[in-house]
Design a protein around this motif. Structure first.
Motif, PDB file in Angstrom:
ATOM      1  N   PRO A 116       0.825  -1.211   0.000  1.00  0.00           N
ATOM      2  CA  PRO A 116       0.000   0.000   0.000  1.00  0.00           C
ATOM      3  C   PRO A 116       0.859   1.261   0.000  1.00  0.00           C
ATOM      4  O   PRO A 116       2.071   1.189   0.180  1.00  0.00           O
ATOM      5  CB  PRO A 116      -0.776  -0.131   1.318  1.00  0.00           C
ATOM      6  CG  PRO A 116       0.138  -0.897   2.217  1.00  0.00           C
ATOM      7  CD  PRO A 116       0.859  -1.868   1.332  1.00  0.00           C
ATOM      8  N   GLY A 117       0.210   2.396  -0.172  1.00  0.00           N
ATOM      9  CA  GLY A 117       0.931   3.669  -0.240  1.00  0.00           C
ATOM     10  C   GLY A 117       1.519   4.075   1.100  1.00  0.00           C
ATOM     11  O   GLY A 117       1.231   3.481   2.143  1.00  0.00           O
ATOM     12  N   SER A 118       2.336   5.107   1.044  1.00  0.00           N
ATOM     13  CA  SER A 118       3.047   5.579   2.237  1.00  0.00           C
ATOM     14  C   SER A 118       2.088   5.959   3.368  1.00  0.00           C
ATOM     15  O   SER A 118       1.002   6.485   3.121  1.00  0.00           O
ATOM     16  CB  SER A 118       3.881   6.810   1.882  1.00  0.00           C
ATOM     17  OG  SER A 118       4.750   6.514   0.820  1.00  0.00           O
ATOM     18  N   PHE A 119       2.528   5.692   4.594  1.00  0.00           N
ATOM     19  CA  PHE A 119       1.748   6.057   5.793  1.00  0.00           C
ATOM     20  C   PHE A 119       2.100   7.489   6.164  1.00  0.00           C
ATOM     21  O   PHE A 119       3.269   7.853   6.264  1.00  0.00           O
ATOM     22  CB  PHE A 119       2.104   5.110   6.940  1.00  0.00           C
ATOM     23  CG  PHE A 119       1.137   5.138   8.098  1.00  0.00           C
ATOM     24  CD1 PHE A 119       0.202   4.134   8.264  1.00  0.00           C
ATOM     25  CD2 PHE A 119       1.188   6.160   9.051  1.00  0.00           C
ATOM     26  CE1 PHE A 119      -0.686   4.137   9.338  1.00  0.00           C
ATOM     27  CE2 PHE A 119       0.300   6.175  10.130  1.00  0.00           C
ATOM     28  CZ  PHE A 119      -0.636   5.157  10.271  1.00  0.00           C
ATOM     29  N   ILE A 120       1.065   8.297   6.378  1.00  0.00           N
ATOM     30  CA  ILE A 120       1.244   9.708   6.738  1.00  0.00           C
ATOM     31  C   ILE A 120       0.752   9.894   8.161  1.00  0.00           C
ATOM     32  O   ILE A 120      -0.282   9.322   8.548  1.00  0.00           O
ATOM     33  CB  ILE A 120       0.409  10.617   5.798  1.00  0.00           C
ATOM     34  CG1 ILE A 120       0.733  10.328   4.322  1.00  0.00           C
ATOM     35  CG2 ILE A 120       0.631  12.090   6.119  1.00  0.00           C
ATOM     36  CD1 ILE A 120      -0.309  10.909   3.349  1.00  0.00           C
ATOM     37  N   ARG A 121       1.492  10.687   8.951  1.00  0.00           N
ATOM     38  CA  ARG A 121       1.084  10.916  10.350  1.00  0.00           C
ATOM     39  C   ARG A 121       1.106  12.412  10.639  1.00  0.00           C
ATOM     40  O   ARG A 121       2.150  13.051  10.487  1.00  0.00           O
ATOM     41  CB  ARG A 121       2.049  10.189  11.282  1.00  0.00           C
ATOM     42  CG  ARG A 121       1.634  10.175  12.739  1.00  0.00           C
ATOM     43  CD  ARG A 121       2.522   9.210  13.534  1.00  0.00           C
ATOM     44  NE  ARG A 121       1.921   8.865  14.800  1.00  0.00           N
ATOM     45  CZ  ARG A 121       2.179   7.740  15.470  1.00  0.00           C
ATOM     46  NH1 ARG A 121       3.022   6.852  14.987  1.00  0.00           N
ATOM     47  NH2 ARG A 121       1.601   7.499  16.623  1.00  0.00           N
ATOM     48  N   VAL A 122      -0.017  12.952  11.014  1.00  0.00           N
ATOM     49  CA  VAL A 122      -0.089  14.367  11.366  1.00  0.00           C
ATOM     50  C   VAL A 122      -0.815  14.475  12.708  1.00  0.00           C
ATOM     51  O   VAL A 122      -1.256  13.469  13.274  1.00  0.00           O
ATOM     52  CB  VAL A 122      -0.826  15.202  10.282  1.00  0.00           C
ATOM     53  CG1 VAL A 122      -0.115  15.085   8.944  1.00  0.00           C
ATOM     54  CG2 VAL A 122      -2.284  14.785  10.143  1.00  0.00           C
ATOM     55  N   ARG A 123      -0.915  15.710  13.199  1.00  0.00           N
ATOM     56  CA  ARG A 123      -1.581  15.943  14.483  1.00  0.00           C
ATOM     57  C   ARG A 123      -2.882  16.702  14.248  1.00  0.00           C
ATOM     58  O   ARG A 123      -2.940  17.556  13.350  1.00  0.00           O
ATOM     59  CB  ARG A 123      -0.656  16.751  15.394  1.00  0.00           C
ATOM     60  CG  ARG A 123      -1.206  17.091  16.769  1.00  0.00           C
ATOM     61  CD  ARG A 123      -0.175  17.913  17.538  1.00  0.00           C
ATOM     62  NE  ARG A 123      -0.644  18.308  18.856  1.00  0.00           N
ATOM     63  CZ  ARG A 123      -1.382  19.389  19.100  1.00  0.00           C
ATOM     64  NH1 ARG A 123      -1.721  20.203  18.118  1.00  0.00           N
ATOM     65  NH2 ARG A 123      -1.761  19.669  20.337  1.00  0.00           N
ATOM     66  N   GLU A 124      -3.890  16.387  15.054  1.00  0.00           N
ATOM     67  CA  GLU A 124      -5.158  17.113  14.992  1.00  0.00           C
ATOM     68  C   GLU A 124      -4.877  18.616  15.066  1.00  0.00           C
ATOM     69  O   GLU A 124      -4.140  19.074  15.941  1.00  0.00           O
ATOM     70  CB  GLU A 124      -6.027  16.686  16.182  1.00  0.00           C
ATOM     71  CG  GLU A 124      -7.368  17.373  16.246  1.00  0.00           C
ATOM     72  CD  GLU A 124      -8.135  16.986  17.515  1.00  0.00           C
ATOM     73  OE1 GLU A 124      -7.646  16.150  18.305  1.00  0.00           O
ATOM     74  OE2 GLU A 124      -9.235  17.533  17.726  1.00  0.00           O
ATOM     75  N   GLY A 125      -5.421  19.366  14.141  1.00  0.00           N
ATOM     76  CA  GLY A 125      -5.213  20.815  14.121  1.00  0.00           C
ATOM     77  C   GLY A 125      -4.141  21.256  13.145  1.00  0.00           C
ATOM     78  O   GLY A 125      -4.058  22.435  12.800  1.00  0.00           O
TER      79      GLY A 125
END
Ligand code: CU
Length: 374
Positions: A116-125
Motif C-alpha cells: 500500500p501507499g506511504s503512511f502519513i502521520r499528522v496531528r489534529e489541528g
C-alpha cells in the motif's frame, strides 16, 4: 417460578391489603424516581455523545515541517509536538510492477512506489500542505482523496495531476482518527484495484497512549485474469472486480508480505498497536489475530478505544481500525481475515513473531502429538 410473589391477592385480609397498598405506592414512587434518574443519565450521556461540534481551523499555525512518511509495515514516529504546525507531505504516484505473490507480477499503480501507499502521520489541528507529484513516465493522471479531509472530494479534484506534473492543496486536519486515502481518478475502481491506496493517521491533540511497537497493516484485493498463483505477469480483470470475486486478498500488497523472515517482530512484555486499513476495493475484513485478544479496539479507526477484549473486528472497505494488545506469550501470532478462505487460499495472512522468555502459566501444551509448535 413460584406464585408466592402473588400472595397479596384481592381476597387478603384488610390489614394485608393496606400493607400491599403502601408497598405499591412506595414501589411506584421508587420506580418514578428511578426512571427520572435514568432519563437524566441518558440525557447527560446523549449530551456528551451527540454534541456535534462545528470545528474550526487552528488559528495559530507555528512553523512547518516535512512529514516523515513510511512504507508498510512501518509507521512514522509518534508526534511529540504540542502545537499545530504546517506539515508538508510529498507523495509521488508511480506506475510500476510489483510481485503480489511468489513469481506473480502485477502492473501496480502506487502512492510512493509501493502497495500500500506511504503512511502519513499528522496531528489534529495541523495544516497539511499536500504535494502530489505524478511521475514523468506515468501513463495516467492520478489524484488523491484522503478520508481525513473536510473538503470537496477529500482533495480529489484539487489534486488531479498529469504525468510529470505536481498539484498542491492544503487542508486542516480537523478530526482525529485513522483514515484511508486512495486515488479517485476515473475509473476509480481501476485505480484502486491497481494499488492506489494508503493511510493517514490524525493523532488526537493529546496523542495516543504509549506503546512499544506500532505497525501498518493494510488489506486489499487483486483481481487478475490469471488463476491464483500463476507465475508471470498478471492482468486486471474488471469483470471479476464488478462481481466482487478477487483472485487475491492480501495484507500489505502481496501474499506472504509478513511471514517467515518478513514477520513483524516484538518482544514478550511489549505493547503493540496495529493500524489496520482495508482498501477493499470490495470486501469487508473480519480482522483477527490467531492466538491473541485485542485489549483495545478503536472501532472503524475513530479516536476512542470503544471496545475491549475483542476477538475479531470488522473493517469496512475504505475504513480502518486501531487495535492494541500486550504480547504475553512467546511465539507466532497469525493475522488473518477470518473470512477464512481468504486467509488460506487467497493470501490474507501475516505473522507477528513474539520473541523472548516464554511463560508456561499463560499457555502450556501438556500432552499432544509431539508437535513442537511455537
Ligand atoms: Cu490513480
Amino acid at each position: 417460578m413460584t406464585v408466592q410473589t402473588r400472595s397479596l391477592a384481592p381476597s387478603a385480609p384488610a390489614s394485608r391489603f393496606g400493607l400491599a397498598l403502601l408497598l405499591a405506592i412506595l414501589a411506584l414512587l421508587f420506580s418514578v424516581s428511578l426512571t427520572g434518574c435514568t432519563r437524566q443519565a441518558d440525557a447527560a450521556e446523549a449530551g456528551v455523545n451527540r454534541a456535534v461540534p462545528i470545528r474550526s481551523a487552528s488559528e495559530e499555525i507555528t512553523g512547518q515541517e516535512i512529514a516523515v512518511v513510511t512504507h508498510a509495515p512501518n509507521v512514522p514516529p509518534p508526534i511529540t509536538r504540542t502545537h499545530p504546525t504546517r506539515v508538508i507531505v510529498n507523495l509521488e504516484t508511480t506506475e510500476t510492477v510489483a510481485e503480489i505473490a511468489d513469481s506473480v507480477k502485477y502492473p501496480v499503480w502506487t502512492f510512493g512506489g509501493q502497495v500500500p501507499g506511504s503512511f502519513i502521520r499528522v496531528r489534529e489541528g495541523d495544516l497539511v500542505e499536500l504535494h502530489l507529484h505524478n511521475a514523468k513516465n506515468s501513463t495516467m493522471p492520478h489524484n488523491i482523496d484522503l478520508h481525513a479531509v473536510t473538503g470537496p472530494g477529500g482533495g480529489a479534484a484539487a489534486s488531479l495531476t498529469m504525468p510529470g506534473g505536481e498539484s498542491v492543496f492544503t487542508f486542516s486536519a480537523l478530526n482525529p482518527g485513522l483514515y484511508v486515502y486512495h486515488c479517485a481518478t476515473s475509473p476509480v475502481p481501476m485505480h484502486m484495484a491497481n494499488g492506489m491506496y494508503g493511510m493517514i493517521l490524525v493523532e488526537p491533540k493529546g496523542g495516543l497512549p504509549k506503546v512499544d511497537k506500532e505497525f501498518y497493516v493494510m488489506q486489499s484485493e487483486f483481481y487478475t485474469k490469471e488463476a491464483f498463483g500463476q507465475h508471470g505477469m498478471s492482468h486486471l480483470d474488471m469483470e471479476k472486480g464488478i462481481e466482487e470475486k478477487p483472485t487475491y486478498v492480501v495484507f500489505n500488497g502481496s501474499v506472504g508480505s509478513m511471514v517467515g523472515d518478513k514477520a513483524l517482530q516484538a518482544e514478550v512484555g511489549q505493547r503493540i498497536r496495529l493500524f489496520v486499513g482495508n482498501a477493499g476495493p470490495n470486501l469487508t475484513s473480519s480482522f483477527h489475530v490467531i492466538g491473541e485478544i485485542f485489549d483495545n479496539v478503536y472501532q472503524e479507526g475513530g479516536s476512542v478505544a470503544n471496545q475491549h477484549n475483542v476477538q475479531t473486528t470488522l473493517i469496512p472497505a475504505g475504513g480502518a481500525a486501531i487495535v492494541e494488545f500486550g504480547a504475553e506469550k512467546a511465539g507466532n501470532l497469525i493475522m488473518v481475515d477470518h473470512a477464512i478462505f481468504r486467509a488460506f487460499n487467497k493470501g490474507a495472512l501475516g505473522m507477528i513473531k513474539i520473541n523472548g522468555k516464554d511463560d508456561a502459566k499463560i499457555f502450556a501444551s501438556v500432552k499432544g502429538l509431539g508437535f513442537k509448535g511455537e
